[in-house]
Design a protein around this motif. Structure first.
Motif, PDB file in Angstrom:
ATOM      1  N   LEU A 150      -7.783  65.563  92.913  1.00  0.00           N
ATOM      2  CA  LEU A 150      -8.536  66.807  92.755  1.00  0.00           C
ATOM      3  C   LEU A 150      -7.658  67.939  92.239  1.00  0.00           C
ATOM      4  CD1 LEU A 150     -11.236  68.281  93.166  1.00  0.00           C
ATOM      5  CD2 LEU A 150     -10.422  68.924  95.443  1.00  0.00           C
ATOM      6  N   VAL A 151      -6.405  68.014  92.702  1.00  0.00           N
ATOM      7  CA  VAL A 151      -5.514  69.108  92.307  1.00  0.00           C
ATOM      8  C   VAL A 151      -5.261  69.116  90.797  1.00  0.00           C
ATOM      9  CG1 VAL A 151      -3.201  70.078  92.562  1.00  0.00           C
ATOM     10  CG2 VAL A 151      -4.465  69.330  94.584  1.00  0.00           C
ATOM     11  N   LYS A 155      -6.600  71.915  87.775  1.00  0.00           N
ATOM     12  CA  LYS A 155      -5.697  72.545  86.811  1.00  0.00           C
ATOM     13  C   LYS A 155      -6.117  72.290  85.374  1.00  0.00           C
ATOM     14  CE  LYS A 155      -1.596  72.410  89.806  1.00  0.00           C
ATOM     15  NZ  LYS A 155      -0.217  71.874  89.975  1.00  0.00           N
ATOM     16  N   ARG A 156      -6.834  71.205  85.144  1.00  0.00           N
ATOM     17  CA  ARG A 156      -7.196  70.825  83.785  1.00  0.00           C
ATOM     18  C   ARG A 156      -8.275  71.740  83.194  1.00  0.00           C
ATOM     19  NH1 ARG A 156      -6.214  66.407  80.746  1.00  0.00           N
ATOM     20  NH2 ARG A 156      -7.720  65.861  79.129  1.00  0.00           N
ATOM     21  N   GLU A 158      -9.064  74.884  82.886  1.00  0.00           N
ATOM     22  CA  GLU A 158      -8.472  76.219  83.045  1.00  0.00           C
ATOM     23  C   GLU A 158      -9.478  77.334  82.814  1.00  0.00           C
ATOM     24  OE1 GLU A 158      -4.586  78.740  81.442  1.00  0.00           O
ATOM     25  OE2 GLU A 158      -4.913  76.654  80.842  1.00  0.00           O
ATOM     26  N   THR A 159     -10.395  77.145  81.860  1.00  0.00           N
ATOM     27  CA  THR A 159     -11.352  78.211  81.554  1.00  0.00           C
ATOM     28  C   THR A 159     -12.303  78.487  82.719  1.00  0.00           C
ATOM     29  OG1 THR A 159     -12.814  76.551  80.541  1.00  0.00           O
ATOM     30  CG2 THR A 159     -11.292  77.726  79.084  1.00  0.00           C
ATOM     31  N   LEU A 160     -12.524  77.482  83.547  1.00  0.00           N
ATOM     32  CA  LEU A 160     -13.451  77.643  84.662  1.00  0.00           C
ATOM     33  C   LEU A 160     -12.738  77.963  85.970  1.00  0.00           C
ATOM     34  CD1 LEU A 160     -16.478  77.432  85.481  1.00  0.00           C
ATOM     35  CD2 LEU A 160     -16.026  75.040  86.062  1.00  0.00           C
ATOM     36  N   THR A 161     -11.648  77.257  86.225  1.00  0.00           N
ATOM     37  CA  THR A 161     -10.972  77.371  87.517  1.00  0.00           C
ATOM     38  C   THR A 161      -9.726  78.259  87.480  1.00  0.00           C
ATOM     39  OG1 THR A 161      -9.581  75.423  87.105  1.00  0.00           O
ATOM     40  CG2 THR A 161     -11.752  75.048  88.092  1.00  0.00           C
ATOM     41  N   GLY A 162      -9.329  78.700  86.292  1.00  0.00           N
ATOM     42  CA  GLY A 162      -8.119  79.505  86.191  1.00  0.00           C
ATOM     43  C   GLY A 162      -6.848  78.686  86.097  1.00  0.00           C
TER      44      GLY A 162
END
Length: 351
Positions: A150-151, A155-156, A158-162
């Motif tokens: 999940l980690v 990270k992948r 980025e546009t959604l999760t930062g």
């Protein structure tokens, strides 16, 4: 003949009735003390934020957030008998669902709670279906793999999760009519949510659903022979457990106002499971005691030795399990019974 046996029968009936009456009175007394303990905990919990500095209030709020996650894990592990090492993943799902809703769509923070719970419930249900074929270590490894991948997945996108930098949010502002400071308002949000989650699980365990889960935990084959739909209840247990972890993640986002993938590494799942075992597996107060343990013990360990907090934390877990095999809840229960016996002996000698 009948005249001779009648007094004997009546005497036996009276002798049997006396112990039953004493047992019922003891049960009522125990229930009375239990309600008094609950009332005392609630009063102290409401009084604490007005006497503590903001940082201590924040710590108590975090302990209750962990308790929410642990009450869900206790439902799965302690009451259903299924092992999960991926509980931190559902915690992260609830946290990120809340963060994305607040950051991208300016969703009111209270409205994010049911959404985070629903998303975690659906994903937990999806995991519960394939997990039906697995038991023991195999199930533990599958749930552990979810926490591991999940980690990097967070990270992948980025546009959604930062990405690795995460998302920074604005903390909920207390309503003017409350007269509360920000830390106090967040504390009471966590307190109310924790209370509702505990009441939900307590009601669930007292119903036929709880009896079915206990039957599956004690003997799955026997439960299935008695007509319990084991597949259905095991899947629901996963879903409910994930839902409560999602709720904990949501409140965590409110309190912290920041989410990052590294905050939800696999160590979180292992720590939650350790906290549940230390608090008391299957015990009513186990999740709350486990939440306090998970929050405060690493902090104390770091104060003792900043170079090896993990070693001290592990040694403290071993010490607690050696001194209290049934967890802290079992230790407190034994102490309460010891005090009750002393009081009963004192009353007997007084008479």
């Amino acid at each position: 003949m009948s005249d001779t046996t009648k007094p004997v029968t009546e005497t036996a009936t009276v002798e049997l009735a006396v112990p039953q009456q004493k047992t019922s009175l003891r049960g009522l007394a125990a229930q009375h003390w239990r309600w008094l303990a609950v009332a005392a905990v609630i009063v102290l919990a409401c009084y604490a934020p007005f006497q503590l500095v903001p940082f201590r209030t924040f710590q108590l709020a975090m302990a209750m957030i962990y308790a929410i996650a642990l009450v869900g894990l206790n439902l799965l592990v302690g009451h259903t008998g299924q092992i999960s090492l991926g509980h931190g993943a559902f915690f992260a799902i609830g946290a990120y669902t809340t963060a994305v809703l607040m950051n991208r769509w300016d969703t009111p923070y209270l409205a994010t709670l049911p959404v985070a719970a629903l998303v975690a419930f659906v994903l937990g249900f999806a995991l519960g279906v394939p997990a039906l074929r697995l038991r023991g270590l195999y199930l533990a490894l599958v749930t552990l793999s979810i926490a591991i991948f999940l980690v990097p997945l967070l990270k992948r996108f980025e546009t959604l999760t930062g990405g690795s930098m995460g998302l920074t949010l604005t903390k909920p502002v207390p309503p003017h009519w409350t007269g509360l400071a920000e830390d106090q308002w967040l504390y009471f949000l966590a307190l109310v949510t924790t209370g509702l989650c505990f009441l939900l699980v307590a009601g669930l365990l007292r119903s036929r659903v709880g009896r079915a889960l206990h039957a599956i935990r004690d003997n799955e084959i026997a439960a299935e022979m008695l007509g319990v739909r084991t597949a259905f209840y095991k899947t629901l247990a996963f879903a409910w457990s994930a839902m409560l972890a999602g709720v904990a993640g949501c409140v965590y986002t409110w309190v912290i106002a920041f989410v990052s993938p590294d905050s939800f590494a696999v160590g979180l799942s292992i720590t939650l499971l350790a906290g549940l075992v230390v608090g008391g597996l299957g015990a009513q107060w186990g999740p709350l005691l486990g939440g306090l343990f998970v929050l405060y013990v690493p902090s104390f360990a770091q104060d003792i030795n900043q170079a090896a907090p993990g070693v001290i934390f592990g040694l403290l877990i071993i010490a607690v399990m050696y001194l209290a095999p049934h967890g802290l809840a079992g230790l407190i229960g034994r102490a309460a019974r010891w005090i009750e016996n002393l009081l009963r002996k004192g009353k007997t000698h007084a008479h």
